[in-house]
Design an enzyme around this catalytic site. Structure first.
Site, PDB file in Angstrom:
ATOM      1  N   ASP A  31       0.862  -1.185   0.000  1.00 14.42           N
ATOM      2  CA  ASP A  31       0.000   0.000   0.000  1.00 14.42           C
ATOM      3  C   ASP A  31       0.901   1.239   0.000  1.00 14.42           C
ATOM      4  O   ASP A  31       2.001   1.206   0.541  1.00 14.42           O
ATOM      5  CB  ASP A  31      -0.887  -0.002   1.267  1.00 14.42           C
ATOM      6  CG  ASP A  31      -2.096   0.911   1.127  1.00 14.42           C
ATOM      7  OD1 ASP A  31      -3.227   0.415   1.055  1.00 14.42           O
ATOM      8  OD2 ASP A  31      -1.865   2.142   1.058  1.00 14.42           O
ATOM      9  N   PHE A 147     -17.254 -11.024  -1.506  1.00 11.81           N
ATOM     10  CA  PHE A 147     -18.601 -10.843  -0.963  1.00 11.81           C
ATOM     11  C   PHE A 147     -18.497 -10.669   0.549  1.00 11.81           C
ATOM     12  O   PHE A 147     -19.266 -11.254   1.305  1.00 11.81           O
ATOM     13  CB  PHE A 147     -19.491 -12.032  -1.344  1.00 11.81           C
ATOM     14  CG  PHE A 147     -19.601 -12.240  -2.835  1.00 11.81           C
ATOM     15  CD1 PHE A 147     -18.758 -13.136  -3.490  1.00 11.81           C
ATOM     16  CD2 PHE A 147     -20.500 -11.499  -3.589  1.00 11.81           C
ATOM     17  CE1 PHE A 147     -18.832 -13.307  -4.878  1.00 11.81           C
ATOM     18  CE2 PHE A 147     -20.586 -11.660  -4.977  1.00 11.81           C
ATOM     19  CZ  PHE A 147     -19.745 -12.576  -5.615  1.00 11.81           C
ATOM     20  N   GLY A 248     -35.011  -1.628   8.904  1.00  9.19           N
ATOM     21  CA  GLY A 248     -34.202  -0.746   9.764  1.00  9.19           C
ATOM     22  C   GLY A 248     -34.341   0.684   9.287  1.00  9.19           C
ATOM     23  O   GLY A 248     -35.283   1.023   8.573  1.00  9.19           O
ATOM     24  N   CYS A 255     -20.611   0.153   0.394  1.00  8.46           N
ATOM     25  CA  CYS A 255     -20.838  -0.728  -0.763  1.00  8.46           C
ATOM     26  C   CYS A 255     -22.197  -0.560  -1.423  1.00  8.46           C
ATOM     27  O   CYS A 255     -22.272  -0.235  -2.610  1.00  8.46           O
ATOM     28  CB  CYS A 255     -20.621  -2.185  -0.336  1.00  8.46           C
ATOM     29  SG  CYS A 255     -18.940  -2.472   0.182  1.00  8.46           S
ATOM     30  N   LYS A 316     -23.967   0.272  10.423  1.00  8.85           N
ATOM     31  CA  LYS A 316     -24.602  -0.904  11.023  1.00  8.85           C
ATOM     32  C   LYS A 316     -23.802  -1.261  12.268  1.00  8.85           C
ATOM     33  O   LYS A 316     -22.714  -0.723  12.504  1.00  8.85           O
ATOM     34  CB  LYS A 316     -24.620  -2.082  10.047  1.00  8.85           C
ATOM     35  CG  LYS A 316     -23.224  -2.577   9.660  1.00  8.85           C
ATOM     36  CD  LYS A 316     -23.274  -3.844   8.841  1.00  8.85           C
ATOM     37  CE  LYS A 316     -21.864  -4.323   8.500  1.00  8.85           C
ATOM     38  NZ  LYS A 316     -21.885  -5.594   7.765  1.00  8.85           N
TER      39      LYS A 316
HETATM   40  C1  UDX Z   1     -22.446  -5.685   1.731  1.00  6.72           C
HETATM   41  C2  UDX Z   1     -22.726  -7.110   1.273  1.00  6.72           C
HETATM   42  O1  UDX Z   1     -23.480  -7.806   2.267  1.00  6.72           O
HETATM   43  C3  UDX Z   1     -21.399  -7.835   1.027  1.00  6.72           C
HETATM   44  O2  UDX Z   1     -21.658  -9.136   0.523  1.00  6.72           O
HETATM   45  C4  UDX Z   1     -20.582  -7.022   0.009  1.00  6.72           C
HETATM   46  O3  UDX Z   1     -19.345  -7.652  -0.232  1.00  6.72           O
HETATM   47  C5  UDX Z   1     -20.360  -5.617   0.520  1.00  6.72           C
HETATM   48  O4  UDX Z   1     -21.613  -4.986   0.782  1.00  6.72           O
HETATM   49  P1  UDX Z   1     -21.790  -4.481   3.974  1.00  6.72           P
HETATM   50  O5  UDX Z   1     -21.918  -3.232   3.170  1.00  6.72           O
HETATM   51  O6  UDX Z   1     -20.605  -4.660   4.868  1.00  6.72           O
HETATM   52  O7  UDX Z   1     -21.800  -5.782   2.964  1.00  6.72           O
HETATM   53  O8  UDX Z   1     -23.042  -4.552   4.895  1.00  6.72           O
HETATM   54  P2  UDX Z   1     -24.368  -5.415   5.065  1.00  6.72           P
HETATM   55  O9  UDX Z   1     -24.208  -6.242   6.282  1.00  6.72           O
HETATM   56  O10 UDX Z   1     -24.759  -6.096   3.817  1.00  6.72           O
HETATM   57  O11 UDX Z   1     -25.436  -4.242   5.390  1.00  6.72           O
HETATM   58  C6  UDX Z   1     -25.567  -3.206   4.429  1.00  6.72           C
HETATM   59  C7  UDX Z   1     -26.634  -2.229   4.948  1.00  6.72           C
HETATM   60  O12 UDX Z   1     -27.911  -2.873   4.982  1.00  6.72           O
HETATM   61  C8  UDX Z   1     -26.363  -1.737   6.375  1.00  6.72           C
HETATM   62  O13 UDX Z   1     -26.705  -0.360   6.444  1.00  6.72           O
HETATM   63  C9  UDX Z   1     -27.315  -2.575   7.228  1.00  6.72           C
HETATM   64  O14 UDX Z   1     -27.730  -1.916   8.412  1.00  6.72           O
HETATM   65  C10 UDX Z   1     -28.480  -2.754   6.278  1.00  6.72           C
HETATM   66  N1  UDX Z   1     -29.240  -3.977   6.536  1.00  6.72           N
HETATM   67  C11 UDX Z   1     -28.642  -5.184   6.359  1.00  6.72           C
HETATM   68  C12 UDX Z   1     -30.589  -3.884   6.911  1.00  6.72           C
HETATM   69  O15 UDX Z   1     -31.117  -2.782   7.098  1.00  6.72           O
HETATM   70  N2  UDX Z   1     -31.300  -5.029   7.094  1.00  6.72           N
HETATM   71  C13 UDX Z   1     -30.733  -6.269   6.931  1.00  6.72           C
HETATM   72  O16 UDX Z   1     -31.430  -7.265   7.130  1.00  6.72           O
HETATM   73  C14 UDX Z   1     -29.362  -6.347   6.558  1.00  6.72           C
END
Ligand code: UDX
Length: 425
Positions: A31, A147, A248, A255, A316
């Site tokens: 990096d 993922f 939520g 992402c 989250k």
């Molecule tokens: C996501 C994908 O899950 C992952 O596979 C990809 O590689 C990157 O993007 P991430 O962004 O870390 O991962 O978070 P994730 O746990 O998926 O939650 C994303 C958002 O959705 C958060 O704001 C979370 O609070 C919200 N969420 C998630 C909900 O509101 N309800 C749910 O049931 C799940």
């Protein structure tokens, strides 16, 4: 055992480097950020990820994992060069590939016909072709999207549902298959374009699923339904599934917002309107706006400037990442309406663009507030003692957007309890 260079030691790169080292490969993380590299070299993690510190220390101490901020003095004998660079959104929603292409030029000197360049970054369809044009003749390119969820990326690295490989002629490079030989999950070998689109499609669908769940929560309130029973029973249909169906305050992070914007921009450019995805993105904005509107209505009888205590600032629970967090968005709307905002999160120590005062404890955040808004389901919030809330808040009322507080016990403690997805009491 392969010799692997991981370019970019952020959320994805660091987890990938540590994971591959733990699998027995010889890994060098590279990096440009010298501070980051010196911390990692001494086994100090630069991101919050459960399980990462132990593996980082173990593998740096054993010597199978090392870090560098300069690759010029490395021999050109890496079997695999993983590109794990950020691809942030540009103004028009398309992905900015400059970090990726500049990284390729930094490591070009190391690339030979024995090297496979593995694109792990989330990249628009067609990027593999671009990278191919930037590397020396004979270098193999593979697409290998990740993922990983923030906050569980180490677990996700070792427990993928599938491994996706995009390759010329749909023939996966042997060296890449070797890197993943310990996994017994489906390996989908496809074209580069398909592998690139799989990543965006997966995230977009998860975002659509969550937007739909959030709309059901608002509908449950109007139909006197129980959102938890509703989601549970709908999710038991194995074709639907309970995961990522939990309502939520809206979805955020580094992402979903980025990837949905990029997919929409690509679809738009190619003349393929993705109305379902567009609707899910607009619905998500509306969820956060509706939440801000509800908070405003719950404090509109306060004579003085209402003080809002926001519990949960990361996008989250289980992460310290505040990027595109619903809390930031809701705080912005409330601050714009003249309210005073305080915020607390067990993992967030830097307020970033949060439009409020960052507190160092729940009590400090609740003190003097007129409403507490619970925005993440962090463990610490599940066990808040209602008597503390009564003691600290001016008007004891809570809006639980994740439905983790026991409504009955809170109401019986004399606190007005609201939660998304249930009819107002
Ligand atoms: C996501 C994908 O899950 C992952 O596979 C990809 O590689 C990157 O993007 P991430 O962004 O870390 O991962 O978070 P994730 O746990 O998926 O939650 C994303 C958002 O959705 C958060 O704001 C979370 O609070 C919200 N969420 C998630 C909900 O509101 N309800 C749910 O049931 C799940």
């Amino acid at each position: 055992m392969s010799k692997i260079l991981v370019v970019g030691c952020g959320y994805v790169g660091l987890t990938t480097a540590v994971g591959l080292a733990e699998l027995g490969h010889r890994v060098m993380g590279y990096d440009l950020d010298t501070n980051l590299i010196s911390r990692l070299s001494s086994g100090v993690p630069t991101i919050y990820e459960p399980g990462l510190p132990e593996l980082l220390v173990k593998n740096t101490q054993s010597g199978v994992l090392s870090f560098t901020s300069s690759v010029t003095n490395e021999g050109p004998d890496f079997d695999l060069v993983f590109l794990c660079l950020p691809t942030p959104s540009r103004e028009d929603g398309t992905a900015n590939l400059t970090y990726l292409t500049s990284a390729v030029s930094q490591v070009r000197i190391l690339l030979t016909e024995h090297t496979t360049v593995v694109i792990k970054s989330t990249v628009p369809v067609g990027t593999a072709k671009l990278i191919k044009s930037l590397v020396p003749e004979g270098v193999t390119i593979a697409s290998n999207p990740e993922f990983l969820r923030e906050g569980s990326s180490v677990y996700d690295f070792f427990h993928p549902n599938r491994i996706v490989i995009g390759a010329q002629g749909r023939v996966a490079p042997k060296s890449l298959l070797t890197a993943y030989e310990n996994f017994s999950v489906p390996i989908v070998v496809t074209s580069h374009e398909t592998a690139e689109l799989i990543k965006y499609s997966a995230n977009a669908f998860l975002a659509i699923k969550i937007s739909f769940a959030n709309e059901l929560a608002f509908l449950s309130e109007r139909t006197n339904s129980d959102i938890d029973d509703l989601i549970y029973a709908v999710g038991l249909d194995t074709r639907i599934g309970i995961n990522h169906l939990n309502p939520g305050p809206g979805w955020g992070g580094s992402c979903f917002p980025k990837d949905t914007r990029e997919l929409l921009a690509t679809a738009q450019k190619l003349g393929v309107p993705m109305q379902t995805l567009q609707a899910a993105v607009s619905s998500n904005e509306r969820t956060m706006e509706a939440l801000a509107g509800r908070i405003l209505s719950l404090v509109d009888s306060i004579e003085t400037t209402p003080v809002v205590a926001i519990l949960g600032l990361a996008f989250k629970a289980g992460t310290d990442d505040v990027r595109e967090s619903p809390s930031t968005k809701v705080a912005e709307l409330l601050s714009g309406a003249g309210l005073s905002i305080k915020g607390y999160d067990p993992l967030v120590v830097k307020s970033g663009s949060f439009a409020g005062v960052l507190c160092s404890s729940i009590d400090e955040c609740l003190a003097g507030s007129h409403i507490a808004v619970l925005m993440t389901d962090a463990e610490e919030f599940r066990v808040i003692d209602p008597t503390d809330v009564l003691r600290l808040m001016v008007t004891p009322q809570v809006l639980d957007t994740r439905r983790i507080l026991g409504a009955a016990s809170w109401a019986s403690s004399g606190i007005t309890h609201h939660s998304l997805g249930f009819q107002e009491v």
